[in-house]
Design an enzyme around this catalytic site. Structure first.
Site, mmCIF file in Angstrom:
data_model
loop_
_atom_site.group_PDB
_atom_site.id
_atom_site.type_symbol
_atom_site.label_atom_id
_atom_site.label_comp_id
_atom_site.label_asym_id
_atom_site.label_seq_id
_atom_site.Cartn_x
_atom_site.Cartn_y
_atom_site.Cartn_z
ATOM 1 N N HIS A 73 26.663 -59.167 70.144
ATOM 2 C CA HIS A 73 27.346 -60.914 71.232
ATOM 3 C C HIS A 73 28.308 -59.825 72.683
ATOM 4 O O HIS A 73 27.967 -60.931 73.083
ATOM 5 C CB HIS A 73 28.335 -61.577 70.716
ATOM 6 C CG HIS A 73 29.087 -60.989 69.957
ATOM 7 N ND1 HIS A 73 29.973 -60.717 69.078
ATOM 8 C CD2 HIS A 73 30.537 -61.435 70.953
ATOM 9 C CE1 HIS A 73 31.163 -59.820 69.332
ATOM 10 N NE2 HIS A 73 31.515 -60.826 70.482
ATOM 11 N N SER A 213 35.901 -56.948 70.214
ATOM 12 C CA SER A 213 34.612 -57.204 69.461
ATOM 13 C C SER A 213 34.262 -55.408 70.261
ATOM 14 O O SER A 213 34.421 -54.695 71.408
ATOM 15 C CB SER A 213 33.931 -58.536 70.720
ATOM 16 O OG SER A 213 34.213 -59.302 70.003
#
Length: 269
Positions: A73, A213
């Protein structure tokens, strides 16, 4: 479970160069257990900051002299479109970095892209079915570090990973570049894994924020750290007491690595 002498050997340099982190963020697990780490030695020197064309900042790990592992992502923009990486700053520390890599190719699983939908408040949401594919590989134009400075991936299946986790008392260490201090590496040493759900998901209680992330969850195997999983998502602050963070185990990277090799052959002069 007491920390083993071998784990102490690779965590101790981080502890010696650490500073207390700022407490009080509701996205963390009650108390901020992160420490700031100078990424000048293994394993921290293999971790860097990945930037996309739209300006997203995530964390990545050098798993080969010219290959960066991160979250899928991190290469998808707020409209659900592919958002290529434009820079990888290895061992970022303030205004300095050990090396600057130029990304030229990236793998993001189509199953992740197909599982996106608009999220409340903007951006995109990842469906539960697509979540196990939230992983990315980025090829750099040229090697930026010797092989000795890279981090190996866990080698084995879900059963072997479960055995290795049990041997450490279900503890890992995580390190990334969080949004509250995006220029410095922060680590949560010896944090708890709460569950391993087959080969698809690993839930944990390492303190992470936006920017973490793609960061690695490091597991001790035979006295040395290996990358066991990649940080994927965290629940909203309101759900923190009911849900743990989610990481994707590195057990499904064979297809991505094969894709990179095939692309290299196709693009060879």
């Amino acid at each position: 479970m007491p920390m083993s002498k071998s784990r102490l050997a690779w965590l101790l340099p981080a502890l010696l160069s650490a500073m207390p982190a700022v407490a009080g963020n509701r996205l963390l697990f009650g108390h901020d257990d992160r420490v700031a780490v100078v990424p000048d030695r293994r394993p921290w020197q293999a971790i860097g900051q990945l930037e996309s064309r739209s300006g997203q900042l995530c964390t990545g790990t050098l798993i080969a002299p010219d290959i960066v592992l991160s979250a899928g992502h991190c290469l998808i923009d707020e409209h659900g479109r592919f958002d290529p990486a434009v820079a990888f700053r290895l061992a970022q520390h303030g205004e300095a970095q050990a090396a600057l890599g130029e990304p030229v190719l990236a793998f993001v699983d189509r199953r992740l892209m197909d599982g996106l939908s608009p999220a409340r408040g903007g951006g995109v949401a990842i469906s539960p079915e697509a979540a196990p594919y939230d992983i990315a590989l980025v090829r750099l134009r040229a090697p930026i570090a010797p092989a000795a400075a890279t981090l190996p991936l866990f080698g084995g299946d879900a059963r072997a990973l479960r055995v290795a986790l049990r041997a450490t008392g279900w503890h890992v260490s995580q390190a990334g570049y969080p949004e509250d201090d995006s220029g410095h590496l922060k680590a949560h040493l010896d944090c708890k894994v709460s569950a391993l759900l087959g080969s698809a998901r690993l839930t944990h209680r390492c303190d992470t924020l936006g920017g973490d992330s793609g960061s690695p969850l490091l597991l001790e195997v035979a006295g040395a750290p290996v990358v066991a999983a990649v940080q994927s998502s965290a629940p909203d602050a309101a759900d923190r007491a009911r849900a743990d963070n989610v990481a994707v185990p590195v057990l499904r990277l064979g297809g991505a690595l094969a894709w990179l090799r095939a692309a290299d052959k196709e693009n060879a002069p």
